[in-house]
Design a protein around this motif. Sequence first.
Motif, PDB file in Angstrom:
ATOM      1  N   ARG A  59     -32.892 -20.124  11.991  1.00 58.85           N
ATOM      2  CA  ARG A  59     -32.026 -19.791  10.864  1.00 58.85           C
ATOM      3  C   ARG A  59     -31.350 -18.436  11.083  1.00 58.85           C
ATOM      4  N   ALA A  60     -30.238 -18.222  10.373  1.00 64.58           N
ATOM      5  CA  ALA A  60     -29.514 -16.956  10.462  1.00 64.58           C
ATOM      6  C   ALA A  60     -30.440 -15.801  10.130  1.00 64.58           C
ATOM      7  N   GLY A  61     -30.258 -14.704  10.856  1.00 61.53           N
ATOM      8  CA  GLY A  61     -31.077 -13.518  10.659  1.00 61.53           C
ATOM      9  C   GLY A  61     -31.080 -12.709  11.936  1.00 61.53           C
ATOM     10  N   THR A  62     -31.783 -11.597  11.911  1.00 65.23           N
ATOM     11  CA  THR A  62     -31.893 -10.745  13.088  1.00 65.23           C
ATOM     12  C   THR A  62     -33.320 -10.820  13.628  1.00 65.23           C
ATOM     13  N   TYR A  63     -33.432 -11.133  14.911  1.00 68.37           N
ATOM     14  CA  TYR A  63     -34.727 -11.279  15.575  1.00 68.37           C
ATOM     15  C   TYR A  63     -34.771 -10.288  16.734  1.00 68.37           C
ATOM     16  N   ASN A  64     -35.956  -9.809  17.049  1.00 68.60           N
ATOM     17  CA  ASN A  64     -36.117  -8.826  18.111  1.00 68.60           C
ATOM     18  C   ASN A  64     -37.061  -9.346  19.185  1.00 68.60           C
ATOM     19  N   GLY A  65     -36.822  -8.900  20.426  1.00 69.45           N
ATOM     20  CA  GLY A  65     -37.744  -9.251  21.493  1.00 69.45           C
ATOM     21  C   GLY A  65     -37.084  -9.969  22.645  1.00 69.45           C
ATOM     22  N   SER A  66     -37.897 -10.599  23.464  1.00 72.77           N
ATOM     23  CA  SER A  66     -37.453 -11.385  24.617  1.00 72.77           C
ATOM     24  C   SER A  66     -38.074 -12.765  24.517  1.00 72.77           C
ATOM     25  N   ILE A  67     -37.376 -13.770  25.069  1.00 67.82           N
ATOM     26  CA  ILE A  67     -37.784 -15.162  24.921  1.00 67.82           C
ATOM     27  C   ILE A  67     -38.011 -15.779  26.298  1.00 67.82           C
ATOM     28  N   HIS A  68     -39.122 -16.532  26.436  1.00 64.35           N
ATOM     29  CA  HIS A  68     -39.400 -17.258  27.671  1.00 64.35           C
ATOM     30  C   HIS A  68     -39.458 -18.749  27.367  1.00 64.35           C
ATOM     31  N   ILE A  69     -38.664 -19.544  28.081  1.00 61.79           N
ATOM     32  CA  ILE A  69     -38.619 -20.991  27.876  1.00 61.79           C
ATOM     33  C   ILE A  69     -39.111 -21.662  29.153  1.00 61.79           C
ATOM     34  N   ASP A  70     -40.213 -22.425  29.043  1.00 62.72           N
ATOM     35  CA  ASP A  70     -40.814 -23.042  30.228  1.00 62.72           C
ATOM     36  C   ASP A  70     -40.977 -24.556  30.072  1.00 62.72           C
ATOM     37  N   LYS A  71     -40.170 -25.153  29.193  1.00 64.21           N
ATOM     38  CA  LYS A  71     -40.219 -26.607  29.000  1.00 64.21           C
ATOM     39  C   LYS A  71     -38.835 -27.079  28.570  1.00 64.21           C
ATOM     40  N   PRO A  72     -38.493 -28.346  28.822  1.00 57.88           N
ATOM     41  CA  PRO A  72     -37.180 -28.845  28.389  1.00 57.88           C
ATOM     42  C   PRO A  72     -37.110 -28.948  26.872  1.00 57.88           C
ATOM     43  N   THR A  74     -34.211 -27.907  23.217  1.00 53.78           N
ATOM     44  CA  THR A  74     -32.961 -27.351  22.699  1.00 53.78           C
ATOM     45  C   THR A  74     -33.304 -26.191  21.788  1.00 53.78           C
ATOM     46  N   LEU A  75     -32.721 -25.043  22.065  1.00 54.76           N
ATOM     47  CA  LEU A  75     -32.894 -23.864  21.228  1.00 54.76           C
ATOM     48  C   LEU A  75     -31.548 -23.595  20.559  1.00 54.76           C
ATOM     49  N   GLU A  76     -31.495 -23.794  19.252  1.00 60.54           N
ATOM     50  CA  GLU A  76     -30.221 -23.780  18.530  1.00 60.54           C
ATOM     51  C   GLU A  76     -30.239 -22.751  17.404  1.00 60.54           C
ATOM     52  N   GLY A  77     -29.340 -21.770  17.489  1.00 61.16           N
ATOM     53  CA  GLY A  77     -29.181 -20.810  16.417  1.00 61.16           C
ATOM     54  C   GLY A  77     -28.261 -21.391  15.348  1.00 61.16           C
ATOM     55  N   GLU A  78     -28.450 -20.966  14.118  1.00 62.51           N
ATOM     56  CA  GLU A  78     -27.637 -21.486  13.018  1.00 62.51           C
ATOM     57  C   GLU A  78     -26.162 -21.159  13.199  1.00 62.51           C
ATOM     58  N   SER A  79     -25.861 -19.963  13.718  1.00 62.78           N
ATOM     59  CA  SER A  79     -24.471 -19.562  13.957  1.00 62.78           C
ATOM     60  C   SER A  79     -24.456 -18.374  14.895  1.00 62.78           C
ATOM     61  N   SER A  80     -23.529 -18.376  15.839  1.00 62.04           N
ATOM     62  CA  SER A  80     -23.438 -17.244  16.757  1.00 62.04           C
ATOM     63  C   SER A  80     -22.904 -15.997  16.058  1.00 62.04           C
ATOM     64  N   GLN A  81     -22.433 -16.137  14.836  1.00 62.09           N
ATOM     65  CA  GLN A  81     -21.981 -14.978  14.073  1.00 62.09           C
ATOM     66  C   GLN A  81     -23.146 -14.231  13.432  1.00 62.09           C
ATOM     67  N   ASN A  82     -24.179 -14.960  12.999  1.00 60.87           N
ATOM     68  CA  ASN A  82     -25.231 -14.292  12.237  1.00 60.87           C
ATOM     69  C   ASN A  82     -26.662 -14.668  12.638  1.00 60.87           C
ATOM     70  N   THR A  83     -26.840 -15.344  13.759  1.00 59.64           N
ATOM     71  CA  THR A  83     -28.184 -15.545  14.313  1.00 59.64           C
ATOM     72  C   THR A  83     -28.290 -14.595  15.500  1.00 59.64           C
ATOM     73  N   ILE A  84     -28.852 -13.429  15.247  1.00 63.67           N
ATOM     74  CA  ILE A  84     -28.773 -12.313  16.186  1.00 63.67           C
ATOM     75  C   ILE A  84     -30.134 -12.086  16.854  1.00 63.67           C
ATOM     76  N   LEU A  85     -30.099 -11.969  18.173  1.00 64.90           N
ATOM     77  CA  LEU A  85     -31.295 -11.601  18.931  1.00 64.90           C
ATOM     78  C   LEU A  85     -31.021 -10.262  19.592  1.00 64.90           C
ATOM     79  N   ARG A  86     -31.765  -9.238  19.183  1.00 62.69           N
ATOM     80  CA  ARG A  86     -31.650  -7.916  19.790  1.00 62.69           C
ATOM     81  C   ARG A  86     -32.760  -7.758  20.827  1.00 62.69           C
TER      82      ARG A  86
END
Length: 197
Positions: A59-72, A74-86
């Motif tokens: 969902r839209a919001g600001t999230y912090n950190g780093s992400i590791h994906i090790d399986k097939p 779909t990672l889907e943000g609600e919107s590239s305008q307001n789903t923020i990963l810092r």
Amino acid sequence: MRRLCSRVALALLLVCTLTLAFRIQPGRSSPATITVPDDYPTIQAAIDAASPGDTVFVRAGTYNGSIHIDKPLTLEGESSQNTILRIQRPTQYYLIGFHVNASNVTVSGFHMISPVAASKGDDVMLIVVDGRGGVTSDNCAIKDNVLEEYGTDALTLMGSRGDEVVGNVISSQHGSCTLLMSSSNCLIRNNSLSGSE
């Protein structure tokens, strides 16, 4: 009397068998959607809990950190305008925002922002699709994201095949917007690139 006991025993056996049959849950046959933060508070926790083929919706919001994906998945943000990963700067020199170590991964709908590099050449990368070291990371899709890179390279494909990079807005202050290393048959189109050296 024996006949009556046999019939009662048979009836009890049938009741027990039917009870067990109705309690048995069939295996999950279709992919699930896991929602952050509704189901799990963090993106990484949702990815860790997901099964191959699932969708993790953020969902839209600001999230912090780093992400590791090790399986097939779909990672889907609600919107590239307001789903923020810092991406947070740790003490180590090398930092990756999204580190993909699997095939058939889709990342879309995020606005990713790296920390400002301490110096030119500081190794801070937003997305790395990494097929090195015997890991297969083919047929991944990075689409419809906004990537603001203040470190080295915004998006790097290493040792992978058949990836798609489509519809992203990518800026990089000290490195490349998109870097391919030992990758082949990749489709890169309809991206807006700026600031690359």
